[in-house]
Write a protein that holds these residues in place. Structure first.
Motif, short mmCIF file in Angstrom:
data_model
loop_
_atom_site.label_atom_id
_atom_site.label_comp_id
_atom_site.label_asym_id
_atom_site.label_seq_id
_atom_site.Cartn_x
_atom_site.Cartn_y
_atom_site.Cartn_z
N TRP A 1 0.84 -1.18 0.00
CA TRP A 1 0.00 0.00 0.00
C TRP A 1 0.89 1.24 0.00
CZ3 TRP A 1 -4.80 0.23 -1.29
CH2 TRP A 1 -5.71 -0.77 -0.96
N VAL A 2 0.59 2.16 -0.89
CA VAL A 2 1.30 3.44 -0.92
C VAL A 2 0.27 4.54 -0.72
CG1 VAL A 2 2.74 5.00 -2.27
CG2 VAL A 2 3.04 2.52 -2.50
N ARG A 3 0.48 5.31 0.33
CA ARG A 3 -0.39 6.45 0.61
C ARG A 3 0.43 7.72 0.51
NH1 ARG A 3 -2.20 2.25 3.87
NH2 ARG A 3 -4.45 1.86 3.75
N GLY A 4 0.11 8.53 -0.48
CA GLY A 4 0.83 9.77 -0.67
C GLY A 4 0.58 10.74 0.47
N PRO A 5 1.31 11.83 0.52
CA PRO A 5 1.17 12.81 1.60
C PRO A 5 -0.29 13.24 1.79
CG PRO A 5 3.07 13.35 0.25
CD PRO A 5 2.37 12.23 -0.44
N GLY A 6 -0.76 13.11 3.03
CA GLY A 6 -2.12 13.53 3.36
C GLY A 6 -3.20 12.52 3.06
N VAL A 7 -2.85 11.37 2.49
CA VAL A 7 -3.85 10.37 2.11
C VAL A 7 -4.03 9.35 3.23
CG1 VAL A 7 -4.45 8.53 0.47
CG2 VAL A 7 -3.38 10.65 -0.33
N THR A 8 -5.26 9.07 3.58
CA THR A 8 -5.57 8.06 4.58
C THR A 8 -6.41 6.96 3.95
OG1 THR A 8 -7.56 9.24 5.30
CG2 THR A 8 -5.50 9.77 6.44
N GLY A 9 -6.58 5.88 4.67
CA GLY A 9 -7.43 4.79 4.18
C GLY A 9 -8.85 4.97 4.69
N GLY A 10 -9.66 3.93 4.50
CA GLY A 10 -11.00 3.93 5.05
C GLY A 10 -12.09 4.45 4.14
N SER A 11 -11.74 4.95 2.95
CA SER A 11 -12.76 5.48 2.05
C SER A 11 -13.39 4.40 1.19
CB SER A 11 -12.14 6.55 1.14
OG SER A 11 -11.22 5.97 0.23
N GLY A 12 -12.78 3.23 1.16
CA GLY A 12 -13.27 2.18 0.27
C GLY A 12 -12.87 2.37 -1.16
N MET B 1 -6.46 8.98 -2.73
CA MET B 1 -6.78 7.63 -2.30
C MET B 1 -5.52 6.77 -2.29
SD MET B 1 -8.88 6.33 -5.72
CE MET B 1 -9.90 7.83 -5.78
N PRO B 2 -5.48 5.72 -1.49
CA PRO B 2 -4.30 4.85 -1.46
C PRO B 2 -4.15 4.07 -2.76
CG PRO B 2 -6.05 3.91 -0.13
CD PRO B 2 -6.53 5.27 -0.55
N VAL B 3 -2.93 3.65 -3.01
CA VAL B 3 -2.63 2.85 -4.20
C VAL B 3 -2.09 1.50 -3.76
CG1 VAL B 3 -1.25 2.66 -6.31
CG2 VAL B 3 -2.09 4.91 -5.56
N LEU B 4 -2.68 0.43 -4.27
CA LEU B 4 -2.12 -0.91 -4.10
C LEU B 4 -1.18 -1.15 -5.26
CD1 LEU B 4 -2.00 -3.58 -2.53
CD2 LEU B 4 -3.84 -4.42 -4.01
N SER B 5 0.11 -1.12 -4.99
CA SER B 5 1.14 -1.33 -6.01
C SER B 5 1.51 -2.80 -6.02
CB SER B 5 2.36 -0.47 -5.70
OG SER B 5 3.39 -0.68 -6.63
N VAL B 6 1.45 -3.42 -7.20
CA VAL B 6 1.60 -4.87 -7.32
C VAL B 6 2.92 -5.21 -8.02
CG1 VAL B 6 0.58 -6.98 -8.27
CG2 VAL B 6 -0.90 -5.15 -7.41
N ILE C 1 4.10 6.63 -7.88
CA ILE C 1 2.83 6.12 -7.36
C ILE C 1 2.37 6.93 -6.16
CG2 ILE C 1 1.85 4.14 -6.13
CD1 ILE C 1 3.31 2.34 -8.16
N ALA C 2 3.31 7.37 -5.33
CA ALA C 2 2.94 8.22 -4.21
C ALA C 2 2.31 9.52 -4.70
CB ALA C 2 4.17 8.52 -3.34
#
Length: 323
Positions: free
Chosen positions: A75-86, A118-123, A109-110
């Motif tokens: 999971w990559v969450r750029g600056p200020g990005v949180t999870g939980g939004s679906g 939104m978060p990014v699932l990098s594969v 990707i960040a």
């Protein structure tokens, strides 16, 4: 019914982007032309990702390893990005199906995560020559299935990728839909490979202009990655697939890259299948120029466009239109 894809020609190529293109033409293209596509060389290609550990993501980025998949992922969450939004972007890196990985693309990707909010699932899908291309595609389908199992709404997922990853960004949803999974909200493809027959690319005017990719080397890649394949197989070649079930698509390509041929062809095929598609052609930009956003303002602008697209197709308005 067919629709006409939207083609946006983005003018302007900054001095630093032009300088980078000249450096690539002088030093990188000759190296790519000389490197053999031999098993010994290809087995060393993943080392490029190890060297990319020095490419730190923007300050404030959060990275978390993901378990439970047959391949590496994070999971990559750029600056200020949180999870939980679906909502999430599912991203597949490029590298000719043989190179690059989570580290080489983490910085870009960040930025995509921050732009999309939104978060990014990098594969880090498994690559050739260790596994066949079918395994790479299945890893990407499994990552999409994993997101759904984790509670992500398919209407909140955008699938993205660059170059070889752009190929997978089309193939994974196609295979997922065939397997009975719901379609994602959108697809964002950066300089994607979409046509396995290299004749049109070699004949394209950009074959002489591309500062990075010598068009004849694409034949070597296809020969190694798709050995003995029927080049028009709809389950291997996106442009020959039944595209009617796909969601809206954003394609970005540089005006001088050889894979512009594939981007244009795919946009036309999507329109013929009644799939909304926007093709952005960025003046003077090289293959996957978004990676060079540190030196190219156009790269930053293109990433902002990807974020805007992700927000649009996963927004409440998009869901109402789809209902």
């Amino acid at each position: 019914m067919a629709i006409t894809p939207t083609v946006e020609e983005r003018s302007g190529c900054g001095r630093r982007a032009r300088l980078a293109a000249r450096v690539m033409r002088r030093f990188v293209r000759p190296l790519v032309a000389l490197l053999p596509w031999s098993p010994a060389t290809l087995r060393l290609a993943p080392l490029l990702d190890l060297g990319a550990a020095l490419l730190v993501p923007p300050r404030g980025t959060k990275v978390a390893r993901v378990n439970g998949l047959p391949c590496a992922a994070e999971w990559v969450r750029g600056p200020g990005v949180t999870g939980g939004s679906g909502k999430a972007v599912l991203y597949f890196h490029g590298g000719g199906f043989v190179a690059c990985g989570l580290r080489t693309h983490r910085r870009m990707i960040a930025r995509i995560s921050q732009a999309a909010g939104m978060p990014v699932l990098s594969v880090g899908y498994r690559m050739q020559p260790r596994v066949p291309i079918a395994t790479s595609v299945q890893d990407c389908v499994d990552a999409y299935r994993w997101l759904l199992d984790e509670g992500c709404d398919p209407g909140g997922i955008v699938v993205g990728g660059d170059s070889a990853g752009g190929y997978l960004a089309f193939m994974a949803p196609l295979h997922a839909i065939r397997d009975g999974l719901p379609r994602p909200a959108g697809i964002a493809a950066l300089s994607p490979l979409t046509e396995l027959d290299t004749a049109s690319k070699i004949a394209h005017a950009n074959a002489a202009l591309d500062p990075f990719i010598p068009a004849p080397r694409l034949r070597d890649m296809i020969h190694v990655v798709f050995p003995g394949a029927e080049l028009t197989d709809p389950w291997l070649s996106p442009v020959h697939a039944d595209l009617g079930g796909l969601p809206p698509v954003l394609i970005q390509a540089g005006s001088v890259e050889v894979l512009l041929s594939d981007a244009e062809l795919m946009a036309g095929r999507l329109g013929a299948a009644d799939v909304p598609c926007t093709l952005q052609i960025w003046e003077g930009q090289v293959h996957v120029f978004q990676v060079f956003a540190d030196i190219s303002r156009e790269g930053l602008a293109a990433i902002a466009e990807i974020g805007a697209f992700a927000r649009e197709v996963t927004g409440a308005g998009a869901r109402r239109r789809a209902a």
